[in-house]
Design a protein around this motif. Structure first.
Motif, mmCIF file in Angstrom:
data_model
loop_
_atom_site.group_PDB
_atom_site.id
_atom_site.type_symbol
_atom_site.label_atom_id
_atom_site.label_comp_id
_atom_site.label_asym_id
_atom_site.label_seq_id
_atom_site.Cartn_x
_atom_site.Cartn_y
_atom_site.Cartn_z
ATOM 1 N N SER A 284 0.790 -1.231 0.000
ATOM 2 C CA SER A 284 0.000 0.000 0.000
ATOM 3 C C SER A 284 0.824 1.283 0.000
ATOM 4 O O SER A 284 0.640 2.142 0.857
ATOM 5 N N VAL A 297 2.591 0.342 4.318
ATOM 6 C CA VAL A 297 2.216 -0.530 5.434
ATOM 7 C C VAL A 297 3.227 -1.662 5.535
ATOM 8 O O VAL A 297 3.566 -2.287 4.528
ATOM 9 N N ASP A 299 4.595 -5.018 8.314
ATOM 10 C CA ASP A 299 4.347 -5.770 9.552
ATOM 11 C C ASP A 299 5.653 -6.063 10.284
ATOM 12 O O ASP A 299 5.706 -6.974 11.110
ATOM 13 N N PRO A 304 0.561 -4.899 11.401
ATOM 14 C CA PRO A 304 0.608 -3.869 10.354
ATOM 15 C C PRO A 304 0.605 -2.442 10.915
ATOM 16 O O PRO A 304 -0.267 -2.094 11.717
ATOM 17 N N TYR A 325 -3.361 -2.442 14.414
ATOM 18 C CA TYR A 325 -3.646 -2.829 13.029
ATOM 19 C C TYR A 325 -3.965 -1.567 12.238
ATOM 20 O O TYR A 325 -5.100 -1.108 12.211
ATOM 21 N N THR A 327 -3.698 0.390 8.498
ATOM 22 C CA THR A 327 -3.430 0.159 7.073
ATOM 23 C C THR A 327 -3.960 1.307 6.211
ATOM 24 O O THR A 327 -4.552 2.258 6.709
ATOM 25 N N SER A 328 -3.767 1.182 4.884
ATOM 26 C CA SER A 328 -4.340 2.058 3.853
ATOM 27 C C SER A 328 -4.010 3.548 4.036
ATOM 28 O O SER A 328 -4.908 4.368 4.151
ATOM 29 N N TYR A 340 -5.522 7.265 7.511
ATOM 30 C CA TYR A 340 -5.387 5.813 7.432
ATOM 31 C C TYR A 340 -6.536 5.142 8.164
ATOM 32 O O TYR A 340 -7.323 5.805 8.853
ATOM 33 N N GLY B 136 -9.117 -6.834 8.061
ATOM 34 C CA GLY B 136 -7.960 -6.113 7.523
ATOM 35 C C GLY B 136 -8.126 -5.702 6.072
ATOM 36 O O GLY B 136 -9.116 -6.028 5.426
ATOM 37 N N SER B 137 -7.136 -4.962 5.543
ATOM 38 C CA SER B 137 -7.270 -4.389 4.206
ATOM 39 C C SER B 137 -7.013 -5.433 3.129
ATOM 40 O O SER B 137 -6.287 -6.402 3.337
ATOM 41 N N TYR B 140 -3.236 -5.675 2.195
ATOM 42 C CA TYR B 140 -2.439 -6.351 3.208
ATOM 43 C C TYR B 140 -2.698 -7.858 3.165
ATOM 44 O O TYR B 140 -1.785 -8.671 3.276
#
Lengths: 421, 235
Positions: A284, A297, A299, A304, A325, A327-328, A340, B136-137, B140
């Motif tokens: 991402s 992103v 881990d 993440p 968690y 993301t995005s 995000y 989750g996305s 990901y």
């Protein structure tokens, strides 16, 4: 000395004029809505046309959240006219007034719109448009954009589109809709899984991921030529593409070496270099508007989180430390914030973090999932998917409203740049 | 034009032309789709021509045919057994913990059996599909699915399976084997409010709208989607 004082006077004049020119400062918090009257439009030829234009304009102004549109019941005008008696409008508390006229001649529609400052008795903007009856919506959007430019110093987002993923039972396709969700239509008919649409900064092309040929590759759609080509197809994953702000390079996650990394590829899909190649998941990528940094992103910490890569120094710093968690990421058009999606108390919520990590604001709160945020080109709105529905978050007042009215699930929206034709 | 220039031009045509052809471009008026594969008609025609029967078979070949027939039957029997073995090989998935891609002990047991079978059948080529639950996305999870497929592949290779016979693909959260019921959203909320993740210890549900049965249903749906699936692509 005299010269300097004249210069200062000029400067002062220029600055004060500059101030008076901006009627609405969108970035100032807690602004009151500006009262505006939309006088009944005059319709010549097709009486429905004026009403349609008026309804579209009203919806555009409502979308911004900056205006309170006065009820026509208080209007003192007896019948629609293009003449303006400012007193009649001052009396009912209007600061701004819009007058309009539609006319049909030889199957062509003429639309005339004028914006007035009621308190000063001034015309601020006057436009005349010509087109087919179908174009009326886009003529009004054009005027609304010009109007926003006069009032705020920056054009609106009424000539933008939103791309998204439409999921049916067996497949996912890329769809397009106007900024307000109007006219949702299929862009791809791949009969496969299509994901992660991303606009070219010029707005004439889109990148997305598809399983069309059995594995995830990156495809390019040219909107003018309506052509799709498979652009990036190395062994393994080819996912989450993002165009650089200049539109000549693409950041993308590949796993051709077995390790998942973020690579920089050119417009033909050829690898220029690797950007992030540490072990673990790296996906991402999101460019800063100046093209100098890349949020992504990873881990690497065990869950993440959002990281920022400085492209000149190649240094990577962790941006998010709250939550398990996150993301995005999506960088704001002005570059000051990154929005995000983060897991909090069982749901994905939207958060906005200063790009140096100093301030975090939670943007959404209700018990649904808010995912895949994307900024409007003016930075005043965020489009996202809320439990499979495309919604808009208006940053000025935190209002959330759905825009696309389709059955099934819609996800991963991406807001286009301005598409002034 | 000089001779060298002509040479360069010819070389350019020879090299650039196939490159340009590699990317298929198609114009479609309404929505965009990719060009269909080469027309089928020609291929089918070719098959019907060679497939025409040769009439007037020569006598005295009957004995030979019956021998061949026996061998054929034997072969078919073996193929039947192999097909059954393939079916059971494909039927057994391995499972992962939430947001993890390490091989669990229960999965290791399954993989050891699979590795033995693969070593006995060196002609078999398999595809490992990595899948995720819907937490989750999407992006990901595509990456996580590939990690799961890769660690599964590595595990098999470490057990002596030929690396060339094992390929991988990730489907992320795009192809769940079980779609959880709608109430699982509430169950997830319930678990997270108690600081619980999937694979949690026993929990009390007294005084809530959630039942233990609901939790079990959702948990098993999510868990079934955190998996690697095996497909035999060649044998």
């Amino acid at each position: 000395m005299k010269k300097i004082s004249i210069l200062i006077l000029w400067l002062f004049l220029w600055v004060s004029l500059g101030w008076t020119r901006v009627y609405i400062n969108i970035d100032a918090p807690g602004q009151e809505r500006m009262p505006i009257a939309i006088s009944t439009f005059i319709s010549k030829g097709d009486p429905q046309l004026g009403l349609r234009a008026q309804t579209i304009l009203k919806k555009d102004l409502d979308y911004t959240g900056l205006f309170s549109i006065l009820s026509p019941e208080t209007f003192l005008e007896e019948k629609p006219t293009l003449e303006v008696d400012f007193k009649k409008w001052q009396l009912i508390g209007a600061y701004l007034l819009i007058k309009g006229k539609t006319e049909v001649k030889n199957d062509l529609v003429y639309l005339e719109l004028v914006l007035y400052d009621v308190r000063k008795g001034l015309q601020l903007l006057g436009k005349r448009y010509k087109g087919t009856p179908r174009d009326i919506r886009y003529m009004v959007h054009k005027f609304a954009d010009a109007m926003m430019e006069v009032l705020t110093g920056e054009p609106g987002i009424f000539q933008t589109k939103i791309a998204f993923v439409y999921a049916s039972k067996t497949r996912k396709e890329i769809y397009l809709a106007d900024f307000d969700g109007y006219h949702p239509r299929a862009l791809t008919r791949f009969r496969s899984i299509c994901l992660s649409p991303k606009w070219h900064p010029k707005g004439d092309k889109l990148l997305f991921t598809s399983y069309k040929r059995g594995k995830p590759d990156v495809y390019l759609v040219d909107l003018k030529q309506r052509k799709a080509i498979r652009l990036i197809h190395y062994p393994g994953l080819n996912i989450a593409p993002a165009w650089s702000p200049t539109g000549d390079k693409i950041a993308v996650t590949l796993s051709k070496t077995g390790k998942q990394g973020i690579y920089l590829v050119d417009n033909k899909g050829k690898i220029i270099k690797s950007l992030v190649l540490s072990s673990g998941i790296n996906v991402s990528p999101a460019w800063s508007p100046d093209g100098g940094k890349l949020a992504f992103v990873s881990d690497r910490s065990g869950s993440p989180q959002i990281y920022v890569l400085d492209l000149s120094s190649n240094r990577i710093e962790r941006l998010t430390f709250e939550g398990h968690y996150n993301t995005s990421p999506a960088w704001s058009p002005k570059g000051d914030f990154i929005v995000y999606s983060g897991l909090k108390d069982g749901h994905f919520q939207l958060f906005m973090i200063k790009s140096d990590g100093s301030i975090i604001k939670q943007l959404t709160y209700n018990n649904t999932n808010h995912e895949s945020p994307s900024w409007s080109p003016d930075g005043h709105f965020i489009v996202f998917s809320q439990d499979g529905k495309i919604c808009i978050l208006r940053l000025g007042d935190g209002e959330i409203f759905p825009i696309v009215d389709l059955p099934g699930k819609q996800t991963q929206p991406s807001w286009s740049p301005r598409l002034n034709k | 034009m000089k001779r060298e220039n002509w040479l360069i031009l010819i070389l350019a045509v020879v090299f650039i032309f196939p490159m340009a052809c590699a990317k298929k471009q198609v114009v479609v008026p309404s929505a965009v789709s990719e060009q269909p594969a080469a027309p089928k008609a020609e291929a089918e025609k070719a098959i019907t021509v060679t497939g025409e029967k040769e009439e007037g078979a020569v006598e005295g070949l009957e004995e030979k045919i019956s021998e061949e027939e026996l061998a054929k039957q034997e072969k078919m029997k073996r193929e039947e057994i192999l097909k059954q073995e393939i079916a059971s090989f494909e039927n057994e998935d391995i499972y992962f913990d939430f947001d993890k891609y390490n091989i669990r002990p229960d999965a290791a047991e399954v993989l050891k059996r699979k590795a033995e079978w693969l070593k006995q059948h060196p002609n078999v080529h398999i595809l490992i599909e990595g899948h995720c639950d819907e937490w989750g996305s999407e992006e990901y999870n595509l990456a996580l699915g590939e990690r799961r497929a890769n660690s599964t592949r590595e595990f098999l290779i470490n057990l002596g399976v030929n690396p060339e016979c094992v390929s991988t693909i990730s489907y992320g959260e795009e192809r769940p084997t079980v779609v959880p019921p709608a109430y699982c959203e509430n169950v997830r909320q319930f678990l997270l409010n108690r600081g619980l993740r999937p694979n949690h210890a026993p929990v009390s549900v007294t005084g809530t709208k959630i039942t233990l049965e609901m939790i079990n249903t959702c948990e098993s749906a999510w868990a079934k989607n955190r998996r690697c699936h095996f497909v035999v692509v060649k044998y």
